[in-house]
Design an enzyme around this catalytic site. Structure first.
Site, mmCIF file in Angstrom:
data_model
loop_
_atom_site.group_PDB
_atom_site.id
_atom_site.type_symbol
_atom_site.label_atom_id
_atom_site.label_comp_id
_atom_site.label_asym_id
_atom_site.label_seq_id
_atom_site.Cartn_x
_atom_site.Cartn_y
_atom_site.Cartn_z
ATOM 1 N N HIS A 46 1.057 -0.963 0.356
ATOM 2 C CA HIS A 46 0.162 -0.025 -0.055
ATOM 3 C C HIS A 46 1.153 0.841 -0.062
ATOM 4 O O HIS A 46 0.238 2.176 -0.339
ATOM 5 C CB HIS A 46 -0.769 0.226 1.496
ATOM 6 C CG HIS A 46 -1.967 -1.096 0.968
ATOM 7 N ND1 HIS A 46 -2.246 -2.534 0.391
ATOM 8 C CD2 HIS A 46 -3.730 -0.314 1.425
ATOM 9 C CE1 HIS A 46 -3.265 -2.890 1.321
ATOM 10 N NE2 HIS A 46 -4.093 -1.507 1.020
ATOM 11 N N HIS A 64 -25.345 7.960 16.671
ATOM 12 C CA HIS A 64 -25.499 7.092 15.364
ATOM 13 C C HIS A 64 -24.153 7.529 15.050
ATOM 14 O O HIS A 64 -23.266 6.493 15.584
ATOM 15 C CB HIS A 64 -25.922 8.655 14.613
ATOM 16 C CG HIS A 64 -25.105 10.568 14.724
ATOM 17 N ND1 HIS A 64 -23.859 10.554 13.710
ATOM 18 C CD2 HIS A 64 -24.732 11.159 15.973
ATOM 19 C CE1 HIS A 64 -23.390 11.702 14.333
ATOM 20 N NE2 HIS A 64 -23.659 12.361 15.367
ATOM 21 N N HIS A 91 -26.971 13.129 6.024
ATOM 22 C CA HIS A 91 -25.186 13.269 5.711
ATOM 23 C C HIS A 91 -24.889 13.547 4.583
ATOM 24 O O HIS A 91 -24.046 14.545 4.296
ATOM 25 C CB HIS A 91 -24.581 12.582 5.659
ATOM 26 C CG HIS A 91 -24.474 11.416 7.527
ATOM 27 N ND1 HIS A 91 -23.844 10.140 7.625
ATOM 28 C CD2 HIS A 91 -23.739 12.073 8.619
ATOM 29 C CE1 HIS A 91 -24.094 9.963 8.778
ATOM 30 N NE2 HIS A 91 -24.056 10.946 9.253
#
Length: 477
Positions: free
Chosen positions: A9, A172, A433
């Site tokens: 990565h 949330h 959102h």
């Protein structure tokens, strides 16, 4: 001769492993090493690219065998995808190796330099940790500690801690994601209890569907060797409002009082995503796993973009989506659907994730209910990757008022603010959102307009007020 390919990565890590491995060759030229590491994006450089892996393999393909070593996760998926892209004659030379990247590469280079067979090189790489294990006194093939079953209720040895939630919108997705991250990895059986209902606190969907509101009392129940540490982590996070800074969640950038622009409709082609179309897909379960990993990479990139733009709360939204998607239970349920109902991977995934979205829609907490659009966004993105449908961000003329049925949070993050000045949606919620992201980026957004948008014409001039008022030539809404 065996050549090596290093897949990582990180470009720095890949080049570093290559440099160390080159030293093991001691100047010998009968083993060549290529690197495919990182992404060619200065803003988001961490990741793997199947095309880069394919190019690296091709660059050392003038040999009988190629051993590919990878660091983790999507590096393996990128290597597997590269195999599918390669010419079959080259792909037949490739062996993917499960060895640890650093130790495995050093061991493989050392033995490959002697002209050893591919079987010997692979075995040396995969056994590269044995010397370290012996030096540290770790018994060979020592079993991992067994996982501890979920504690559904406190027993005699259980530890508990209670907390009254003060977050304005309860737990949330964003604070729930912080809780999952804080409690993952402990060698303990953990349950989170509210009003007598117990769920696993390391599964984001279960936490969200528990509907924890401001003023609710949560109790963490922990049993096992790390019980005390888990309790401490829970209380530390709770005292910090579960990672949510007071007064910042969902706050809006100062918006212009009035935007005048031209209507442009967002075209949304959902034809490829009907159950009938998905049932005809021939994509395999492994292809679905790759699509999910590509989506996880997308979400990390969106989080990095938000961080880069100074929008830490928005970054937390996409980190929360990442945690929500990275749930092995979703894949397990999808496999069960495929087996029990003889469904394609695409249709099974559609039904599982649509079921999660419906669970959110059915909540009686408006703030949590609005999170269904995040689930729909994730579903749309994974299906696009699975069906090889481009995920291009649409472009609009400067000063546009974008009109649509609804809007994905990811698209709200990617829309150019110099092109889209305001957004008007038939559906949606001001607590979604998508709306939170648009407002924080300085875009006026109105949701739930329903039939107000009827007869709005492409190219029509319109004025949108941040108060919710809309004016058109000769009419006022």
């Amino acid at each position: 001769m065996v050549n090596l390919v290093i897949v990582s990565h990180s470009a720095a890590l890949g080049e570093g492993v290559c440099a160390l491995s080159q030293q093991m060759l001691q100047g010998k030229t009968n083993c060549r090493i290529a690197v495919a590491a990182g992404l060619d994006d200065p803003d988001f450089p961490i990741g793997t690219d199947p095309v880069k892996v394919m190019d690296a393999i091709n660059s050392v393909a003038d040999t009988a065998h190629i051993l590919v070593l990878m660091d983790m996760g999507s590096a393996l998926l990128s290597a597997e995808t590269a195999l599918e892209l390669l010419d079959p004659e080259v792909a037949a030379k490739v062996t993917l190796c499960a060895a640890p990247l650093v130790e495995g590469a050093l061991a493989a280079a050392s033995i490959a330099a002697t002209g050893a067979s591919i079987e010997r090189v692979k075995a040396e790489a995969e056994n590269a940790l044995q010397a370290k294990r012996a030096q540290l006194g770790v018994e060979e093939n020592a079993p991992l500690p067994p996982p501890v079953a979920l504690a559904q209720a406190p027993g005699e040895s259980a530890m508990t801690a209670s907390w009254v939630v003060t977050n304005p919108h309860g737990l949330h997705v964003r604070p729930a994601a912080h809780l999952v991250a804080a409690l993952s990895g402990f060698n303990a059986a953990l349950s989170l209890e509210k009003d007598g209902k117990c769920i696993s606190p390391i599964t984001l969907n279960q936490i969200a569907l528990l509907q924890v509101r401001c003023g609710d009392t949560l109790r963490l129940i922990a049993q096992g060797p790390d019980a005390a540490a888990a309790i401490d982590a829970f209380l530390a996070l709770a005292q910090n409002q579960f990672g949510e800074r007071p007064g910042t969640a969902g706050t809006a950038t100062e918006l212009p009082a009035k935007i005048t622009g031209v209507v442009h409709w967002l075209a949304q082609d959902n034809a490829p995503f009907t159950p009938e179309a998905l049932s005809r897909s021939t994509a395999s379960f492994s292809a679905l796993e790759q699509a999910i990993n590509h989506t996880l990479d997308d979400l990390l990139a969106l989080a990095h973009q938000a961080e880069h733009d100074g929008l830490a709360d928005i970054a937390a939204i996409f980190s929360g989506q990442h945690t929500l998607l990275d749930d092995p239970d979703l894949l397990a349920e999808t496999r069960t659907h495929m087996q029990q109902h003889q469904q394609s991977a695409a249709l099974a995934w559609f039904q599982v994730i649509s079921g999660v979205a419906e669970s959110y829609r059915g909540l009686d907490d408006a703030y949590l209910q609005a999170r269904y659009i995040d689930i729909d966004d994730i579903l749309h993105r994974t299906l696009c990757h699975l069906l090889s449908i481009p995920l291009a961000v649409p472009t609009f003329p400067a000063g546009s008022v974008l009109c649509a049925e609804n809007l994905w949070p990811s698209l709200a993050m990617q829309l150019p603010v110099d092109e889209v000045r305001a957004i008007c949606l038939r559906a949606g919620s001001p607590q979604s959102h998508s709306a939170i992201i648009a407002r924080q980026r300085g875009i006026v957004i109105l949701t739930g307009l329903e039939d107000t948008l009827d007869n709005w014409q492409e190219g029509e001039a319109i004025s949108v007020f941040s108060t919710g008022k809309i004016t058109r030539p000769g009419a006022e809404c």
